[in-house]
Scaffold this active site. Structure first.
Site, PDB file in Angstrom:
ATOM      1  N   TYR A 178       1.580  -1.475  -0.243  1.00  0.00           N
ATOM      2  CA  TYR A 178       0.290   0.081  -0.109  1.00  0.00           C
ATOM      3  C   TYR A 178       0.876   0.907   0.193  1.00  0.00           C
ATOM      4  O   TYR A 178       1.489   1.679   0.794  1.00  0.00           O
ATOM      5  CB  TYR A 178      -1.046   0.416   1.439  1.00  0.00           C
ATOM      6  CG  TYR A 178      -1.997   1.227   1.031  1.00  0.00           C
ATOM      7  CD1 TYR A 178      -2.324   1.380   0.506  1.00  0.00           C
ATOM      8  CD2 TYR A 178      -2.157   1.986   3.161  1.00  0.00           C
ATOM      9  CE1 TYR A 178      -3.181   2.906   0.694  1.00  0.00           C
ATOM     10  CE2 TYR A 178      -3.129   2.719   2.755  1.00  0.00           C
ATOM     11  CZ  TYR A 178      -3.156   3.622   1.627  1.00  0.00           C
ATOM     12  OH  TYR A 178      -3.894   4.609   1.700  1.00  0.00           O
ATOM     13  N   ASP A 218      -2.634  -1.270  -4.009  1.00  0.00           N
ATOM     14  CA  ASP A 218      -2.521   0.215  -4.195  1.00  0.00           C
ATOM     15  C   ASP A 218      -1.021   0.921  -4.820  1.00  0.00           C
ATOM     16  O   ASP A 218      -0.535   0.980  -3.696  1.00  0.00           O
ATOM     17  CB  ASP A 218      -4.114   0.794  -2.395  1.00  0.00           C
ATOM     18  CG  ASP A 218      -3.861   1.890  -3.013  1.00  0.00           C
ATOM     19  OD1 ASP A 218      -3.439   3.028  -4.676  1.00  0.00           O
ATOM     20  OD2 ASP A 218      -4.160   3.134  -2.358  1.00  0.00           O
TER      21      ASP A 218
END
Length: 360
Positions: A178, A218
């Protein structure tokens, strides 16, 4: 010793297993249950895993049942790490020292003990508060040889805010990240943090070339203009009228020239392939983006592709599918998050294939 939580069974004793029991079970799982290598993967920024369990679990469960992934990588878990106030936290375990945290943990673990998730095991890397965090959910028959929670592969270390889980399989590594948001202004926790992150990612991929890599999550960057719905809008975006000192840092975080160029360098020097773009050469205004702005306000209909599967060039001939499961302005298939799940499928490796041989 890395630890995971065994979900509470619905039937039989609900007594919490002791730490020693968990360690023994993990040792068995990592040594005796392997049945080949995973080939079906899913990544999703859940934007609070607990909220998705409470509000969107039947729909997401249906997707998992249908696709039947071997590995599920989750970002933005947003569950606090174990540990009492003022004491060091354990980022590998969910907080459960208050009545509210115990209830939240129970909700989450009950969901992960029900079909189809009962067939998986989960590892957590968590922040001290309800912020960031990642999880890796792997089928019990495809357990990794090792799990790390940092880019340095130090046994007990977790990256700040739980942004990394690295799984070591026989023939490849899987990295779930992330990435920190670039931010709008050049402040301590903004531009410099993202520059440092990109530098460390580049170092990691260069130092990990002995095995093929699958990097997912992400990544908080849209590489090319084709990867955003409205390039001019995102290029000119500002917050409170602030204009960064350099042109390369102007625009929407994730779409600044500086970030995009650094990402391109990581791909080129690391000999990596963007799996989705490898299969989909043209812009797709319906299904070509993984993040969508709020349906109300100036970001309505504005979308970005910031969730990826990046794979080593040695794996490119095995990419059979890479798709996003969300579409449209109304966020169909986003399951309550502002990100939609992304899936990757690889064909099975051929025995003695040159591209999958690991240099010793």
């Amino acid at each position: 010793m890395k630890r995971f939580f065994k979900p509470v069974e619905k039937e039989g004793s609900s007594k919490k297993p002791s730490l020693s029991q968990l360690e023994k079970e993990e040792d068995v799982s990592l040594s005796n249950e392997n049945k080949g290598e995973p080939s079906k993967f899913m990544t999703w920024n859940a934007n609070s895993f607990l909220l998705r369990v409470k509000n969107n679990w039947p729909e997401f469960t249906k997707l998992v049942t249908s696709f039947d992934p071997d590995v599920i990588a989750i970002q933005e878990v947003r569950m606090p790490a174990a540990g009492v106030k003022g004491a060091p936290k354990n980022p590998g375990e969910l907080k459960d020292d208050t009545s509210s945290s115990r209830e939240e943990k129970q909700i989450l673990m009950r969901a992960l003990s029900s079909p189809p998730f009962a067939n998986y095991r989960v590892w957590w890397s968590l922040a001290d508060s309800k912020y960031a965090g990642t999880a890796l959910i792997v089928k019990k028959c495809f357990q990794p040889k090792k799990i790390f929670f940092n880019l340095d592969r130090i046994a007990s270390k977790h990256e700040p805010d739980g942004r990394v889980i690295l799984a070591e399989f026989d023939t490849f590594r899987l990295l779930n990240t992330y990435a920190p948001n670039n931010g709008w202004k050049e402040e301590e926790n903004s531009f410099p943090r993202r520059r440092k992150w990109d530098k460390r990612i580049l170092e990691f991929v260069l130092q990990s070339s002995d095995k093929p890599l699958i990097w997912c999550g992400d990544l908080n960057v849209s590489h090319e203009e084709i990867d955003v719905s409205h390039p001019e809008f995102f290029s000119a975006a500002k917050q409170n009228g602030y204009v960064p000192p350099t042109k390369e840092d102007c625009g929407q975080p994730g779409f600044t020239l500086a970030e995009r160029r650094r990402f391109g360098t990581i791909l080129k020097e690391g000999k990596l392939i963007d799996a989705y773009r490898f299969l989909h050469k043209e812009k797709d205004m319906e299904r070509g983006f993984s993040w969508s702005g709020n349906p109300i306000g100036k970001y309505r209909g504005k979308r970005m592709r910031i969730d990826y599967f990046i794979v080593s060039e040695r794996l490119k001939d095995r990419i059979t599918a890479c798709e996003m499961h969300g579409q449209g302005i109304e966020l169909e298939g986003f399951y309550g998050s502002d990100h939609c799940p992304v899936r990757l499928e690889l064909s099975q490796a051929c025995p003695n294939s040159k591209q999958d041989k690991v240099s010793k």
